[in-house]
Design an enzyme around this catalytic site. Structure first.
Site, short mmCIF file in Angstrom:
data_model
loop_
_atom_site.label_atom_id
_atom_site.label_comp_id
_atom_site.label_asym_id
_atom_site.label_seq_id
_atom_site.Cartn_x
_atom_site.Cartn_y
_atom_site.Cartn_z
N GLU A 251 0.88 -1.18 0.00
CA GLU A 251 0.00 0.00 0.00
C GLU A 251 0.91 1.22 0.00
O GLU A 251 1.46 1.60 1.03
CB GLU A 251 -0.92 -0.03 1.23
CG GLU A 251 -2.13 0.86 1.10
CD GLU A 251 -1.88 2.29 1.53
OE1 GLU A 251 -1.60 3.13 0.65
OE2 GLU A 251 -1.93 2.56 2.74
N CYS A 285 -2.28 9.21 2.43
CA CYS A 285 -1.96 8.67 1.10
C CYS A 285 -3.10 8.86 0.12
O CYS A 285 -2.87 8.95 -1.09
CB CYS A 285 -1.57 7.20 1.21
SG CYS A 285 -2.82 6.15 1.98
#
Length: 476
Positions: A251, A285
C-alpha cells in the site's frame, strides 16, 4: 501541558523488553519539537528471537479454532474502545493530529477488528464436482509468519490494518511500526495481549528500518511481506521479498486527483473538500491533492476554497479548537516549503497560506491556483497541507490529466450527471474512486491501489484473503 506517559518497549516472545543494553531513539512532540520519550531499538539478537517466536506462534495459532481467534479479536476491539481516550492522546502527542481525529482512528480500528473477527469464521473454500468415489477440495490456509511495516501517518489504524487480517487468517506476525509513532503501536498491542493473544503470535520491534527489513525478509521463516509507505521504499522491499518468493501486499503513495464539474453542488463540494484536504495536515496517502476544476466555475471554486482554508484553526492537536495540527516530523515542513517555492516560480498563484508556523513542525494550510503540470508538486506526492488547483475544459481532458501520473491509489469526482459518474468510475485509473463524497475507507471494503501505488488489498475480506494460500486436494 499533557504528559506523554506510554511505556515504550519491544514485545518479543510474550515479553516486553526495555532499553537496557540497547540503542535508543528519541520521540519528539510535533507541536513543540521537543523530545518526550526514549524508544529501545532491536538488536540483531532481538530480531532472531522474534523470528523464532513467530515460527512457534504460527504453528500454535494456525491450529487454533477460528472461534477462538475471533473471540480474541472481538475482545481487542472492546479494549480499544474502552481505552480510546488514552490511546488517542498518545497518537496526538507523537504524531500531531487533532485529538478528535485520533479518536476517530481508534473507532475505525475497532470496527476493522470486529469485521475481521467475522471473516475468521468465513474461510469456506469449496468442493468441486467429481465422479462418484472421488473428491476435490479447494482449501484456504494461512500463509505463515508475516513481516509488516507501518507508516507514521495513521499510527493506530496502520498497526491494526497489519495485525487484524493476519490474526484472523491464523498467521503470526512481526510488526515494525514507525519509530516516530511507537507509542500508539505499543498501546494497540497491549490490547491484543490483554485480550488473550498468545505472546508468540504477534511481536513488535523497532530499529533502523533498512537493517530490520533486510534481517526479517532474508529469513526463511518469513512468508509474507505487508508494507505501507512510500513508493521507493516499497519497490526496495519488494525486491528483497522476491529472493524468497514470499507473498506481498504493497500500500504505497498516491497523488489523488479531484475532478470538479460545473454541474456539482459547489458550496457542498467546497465544504467537503476543504475539510478532507487538510485532515491530518494532508499527510494522507489518499488525500485529495490535484484539483482539476471545470473552467466555468474555476474562479468561484478557487475563491471559495481559499476563503474556507483561511478560516481553519491551526494549533496543538491537544487543543479542542484545533482543526489542523502540526506536521509529524521536522522533514515535512521544509519539503512543503520547497514545493510551494517551485510552483510559485513556475507561475502558480498563492491564494492562502504558504508559510511555516512558529515553533514545532507547523505549516499553514496552503492553496495554489493555476499550477502547471511541470511543477514538482504536480508530479511528486506532496504529503502535506497543499492544495493544487488548475482548470480544465472537457471531460476527456480532465480524465487524461487525472491518469497521467504513475500513481493510482485514490481519486475523487464531483458531478450530478449519472452517465458521467459511470464513465469516471470506469476510466479513472485508481484502486478507489469516490463520487460526490470523500469516504474511501470502510471495514468491509478493500483498500489498495494500482500502478506505482501498489498491489493487493487491505481491509474487507480481501485483507484476510491476502494472508492465505490456496491448496487443492484431489482424493479418490
Amino acid at each position: 501541558m499533557t504528559a506523554y506517559d506510554t511505556k515504550l518497549g519491544l514485545y518479543v516472545g510474550g515479553e516486553w523488553l526495555d532499553a537496557a543494553g540497547r540503542d535508543t531513539h528519541d520521540l519528539l512532540n510535533p507541536a513543540t519539537g521537543q523530545g518526550q520519550a526514549s524508544l529501545p531499538l532491536a538488536s540483531a539478537a532481538d530480531l532472531d528471537r522474534a523470528l523464532e517466536a513467530a515460527d512457534r506462534g504460527f504453528k500454535e495459532w494456525r491450529a487454533t479454532a477460528p472461534e477462538k481467534r475471533a473471540a480474541v479479536m472481538t475482545k481487542t476491539a472492546q479494549l480499544l474502545r474502552e481505552r480510546a481516550n488514552a490511546i488517542a492522546q498518545t497518537a496526538t502527542l507523537e504524531q500531531g493530529k487533532p485529538l478528535v481525529e485520533a479518536k476517530g482512528e481508534v473507532a475505525y480500528a475497532a470496527a476493522l477488528l470486529d469485521f475481521h473477527a467475522g471473516e475468521a469464521l468465513r474461510n469456506y473454500g469449496r468442493v468441486l464436482p467429481r465422479p462418484s468415489g472421488t473428491r476435490s477440495l479447494v482449501l484456504h490456509q494461512p500463509v505463515g509468519p508475516v513481516a509488516a511495516f507501518c507508516a507514521w501517518n495513521f499510527p493506530i489504524l496502520n498497526v491494526v490494518r497489519k495485525l487484524s487480517p493476519a490474526v484472523a487468517a491464523g498467521c503470526s506476525i512481526i510488526l515494525k511500526p514507525s519509530e516516530e509513532t511507537a507509542g500508539s503501536a505499543v498501546e494497540v498491542l497491549r490490547c491484543f495481549q490483554d485480550a488473550g493473544l498468545p505472546g508468540d503470535v504477534a511481536q513488535i520491534v523497532f530499529g533502523v528500518p533498512d537493517q530490520v527489513s533486510r534481517h526479517l525478509l532474508a529469513s526463511p521463516v518469513t512468508r509474507k511481506l505487508s508494507f505501507t509507505g512510500s513508493v521507493p521504499v516499497g519497490k526496495h522491499l519488494a525486491k528483497l521479498a522476491a529472493d524468497t518468493m514470499m507473498k506481498v501486499t504493497m500500500e504505497l503513495g498516491g497523488h489523488g486527483p479531484v475532478l470538479v464539474f460545473d454541474d456539482c453542488d459547489l458550496d457542498a463540494t467546497l465544504d467537503t473538500l476543504v475539510a478532507h484536504k487538510f485532515r491530518n495536515a494532508g499527510q494522507v496517502c489518499i488525500a485529495p491533492t490535484r484539483f482539476y476544476v471545470q473552467a466555468g466555475i474555476y474562479e468561484r471554486f478557487a475563491a471559495g476554497f481559499a476563503e474556507r482554508t483561511g478560516r481553519l484553526k491551526v494549533g496543538d492537536g491537544m487543543e479542542k479548537t484545533t482543526q489542523m495540527g502540526p506536521m509529524a516530523n521536522p522533514r515535512r515542513p521544509e519539503a512543503i516549503a520547497e514545493l510551494v517555492a517551485d510552483a510559485k516560480g513556475q507561475g502558480a498563484r498563492l491564494l492562502s497560506g504558504g508559510e511555516r508556523g512558529d515553533g514545532g513542525f507547523f505549516f499553514q494550510p496552503t492553496v495554489l491556483a493555476d499550477v502547471p503540470d511541470s511543477a514538482r508538486a504536480m508530479n511528486d506526492e506532496p504529503f502535506g497541507p497543499l492544495a493544487l488547483l488548475t482548470p480544465f475544459d472537457s471531460e476527456a481532458d480532465a480524465i487524461e490529466r487525472a491518469n497521467r501520473l504513475p500513481f493510482g491509489l485514490a481519486a475523487y469526482c464531483f458531478t450530478e450527471n449519472g452517465r458521467r459518474q459511470a464513465r469516471l468510475g470506469d476510466e479513472i485509473e485508481a484502486g478507489m474512486v469516490a463520487i460526490n463524497n470523500v469516504r474511501l475507507s470502510w471495514a468491509d471494503s478493500p483498500f489498495g491501489g494500482v500502478k506505482d501505488s501498489g498491489y493487493g488489498s487491505e481491509d474487507g475480506p480481501e485483507g484476510v484473503a491476502a494472508h492465505m494460500v490456496t491448496k487443492t486436494v484431489h482424493s479418490a
